[in-house]
Design a protein around this motif. Sequence first.
Motif, PDB file in Angstrom:
ATOM      1  N   ASN A   1       0.834  -1.207   0.000  1.00 41.72           N
ATOM      2  CA  ASN A   1       0.000   0.000   0.000  1.00 41.72           C
ATOM      3  C   ASN A   1       0.866   1.252   0.000  1.00 41.72           C
ATOM      4  OD1 ASN A   1      -2.462   1.195  -0.205  1.00 41.72           O
ATOM      5  ND2 ASN A   1      -3.229   0.552   1.787  1.00 41.72           N
TER       6      ASN A   1
ATOM      7  N   ASP B   1     -11.191   0.510   9.651  1.00 38.68           N
ATOM      8  CA  ASP B   1     -10.368  -0.692   9.532  1.00 38.68           C
ATOM      9  C   ASP B   1     -10.403  -1.399  10.881  1.00 38.68           C
ATOM     10  OD1 ASP B   1      -8.514  -2.674   9.154  1.00 38.68           O
ATOM     11  OD2 ASP B   1      -6.805  -1.346   8.803  1.00 38.68           O
TER      12      ASP B   1
ATOM     13  N   ASP C   1      -5.845   0.823   4.805  1.00 41.14           N
ATOM     14  CA  ASP C   1      -6.506  -0.463   4.552  1.00 41.14           C
ATOM     15  C   ASP C   1      -8.005  -0.387   4.805  1.00 41.14           C
ATOM     16  OD1 ASP C   1      -4.035  -1.487   3.952  1.00 41.14           O
ATOM     17  OD2 ASP C   1      -3.854  -2.714   5.763  1.00 41.14           O
TER      18      ASP C   1
ATOM     19  N   ALA D   1      -7.450  -0.155  -0.629  1.00 42.23           N
ATOM     20  CA  ALA D   1      -6.927  -1.513  -0.519  1.00 42.23           C
ATOM     21  C   ALA D   1      -7.970  -2.520  -0.982  1.00 42.23           C
ATOM     22  CB  ALA D   1      -6.508  -1.801   0.918  1.00 42.23           C
TER      23      ALA D   1
ATOM     24  N   TYR E   1      -8.855  -6.962   3.573  1.00 39.85           N
ATOM     25  CA  TYR E   1      -9.080  -5.824   2.692  1.00 39.85           C
ATOM     26  C   TYR E   1     -10.466  -5.912   2.044  1.00 39.85           C
ATOM     27  CZ  TYR E   1      -4.117  -6.522   3.317  1.00 39.85           C
ATOM     28  OH  TYR E   1      -2.894  -6.766   3.884  1.00 39.85           O
TER      29      TYR E   1
ATOM     30  N   HIS F   1      -2.708  -3.243  -2.691  1.00 38.74           N
ATOM     31  CA  HIS F   1      -2.572  -4.344  -1.719  1.00 38.74           C
ATOM     32  C   HIS F   1      -2.934  -5.708  -2.289  1.00 38.74           C
ATOM     33  CE1 HIS F   1      -1.110  -4.901   2.237  1.00 38.74           C
ATOM     34  NE2 HIS F   1      -1.678  -3.844   2.800  1.00 38.74           N
TER      35      HIS F   1
END
Length: 277
Positions: free
Chosen positions: A30, A151, A174, A196, A217, A239
Amino acid sequence: MTDSDWGDWLPRAVADADPDTVALWYLGCNGFAIKGSDGTVLWIDPYVGIGDPPRTVRMIPVPFDPADVDVADAVLATHEHTDHVHGPSQAPILERTDADFIAPDDSLAVARVEERWTDEWDIDEEAFTEVTEGDEVRIGEFTVHVVETTDADATHPVGYVIEHDAGTLFHAGDSKPSDSFSDLAGRFDIDLGILAFGSVGTVPDKETGEPVRTKWYSDENQIAAAANDLELDRLVPTHWDMWKGLTADPTALHEHVRSFPHPNRLEIVEIGDRIDL
C-alpha cells in the motif's frame, strides 16, 4: 527486509522526476512515493519487508533499499500494522533525509517503544509528529488532511486527503467502506483515490500455525461501494499484489464499478508504475 531486487532505479526515478502536476509511484503493498511540481516528496506506507514467512509471504519484488532514498520531506503512516510502520523500511529514509514521520498515536508507539527508532537509527524525537482525525498539516506544496477511516483490524487507522494546486488525492490505508466517505465526498473533490483490495483466503494462525479464514481488505463489492461513496474520478486499487493467499485480480473490478456513477475510471497499477494527476 531483504536486499532490493531492482537496485536503486526507483529512488533515482523519484529524485530525478520533474512532474508538471503531481507524480505517484506505486511501491507495492500500500506504499506510494508522491512528488509535486515544486519538488516536495511524500512517502506513504513504504514497506520493503518480506512479511513473516510462512504466515505472511511477500509475493512481489523488494523494489528499493530505503538507504538509497535521497529525497523525502515526510513519511506518512496510516496505521500501526507492520506493513505500514516498519523501522527497517522507514527509519533509514528519515535518517538520510531528515524527513518528518507523521502518524497517529498507535503508529508512533511502534516507532518509539516497540522498535525504538531513535536508538537504532540516527533519528531525533523531533522527527515524530502525531496526528489525528481533523488535523491539517502543511508539507511544502501539499496540504494534508487527516480523516476518519474504517479498519477493524487496526487500533487507530487514519486516511490522508492530500490537496495540491493540480488536484486532490486520497490514501485510505486499509480501510473498508466507511460512514465517513460520503462526508469526504462533500468536503473534497477527490481526483484519485487509493483503496486496498484483496481476496478472502487462509493465513496461518500466529500461535497454532493452523490455517484461518482471513479477510484483511475490501472485496470487489466493498471497494466499488467505497469508490462510489467517495465520488472518485480515478480509483487505484492496492494491496492486491502483496500476500500469498490474499492476492486478487484487479481487472475484475471493471465489472463491479461499471454501473455506478463513480469512479469515472479504474486505473490499475503494478509495483514500480508511475501515474500523474
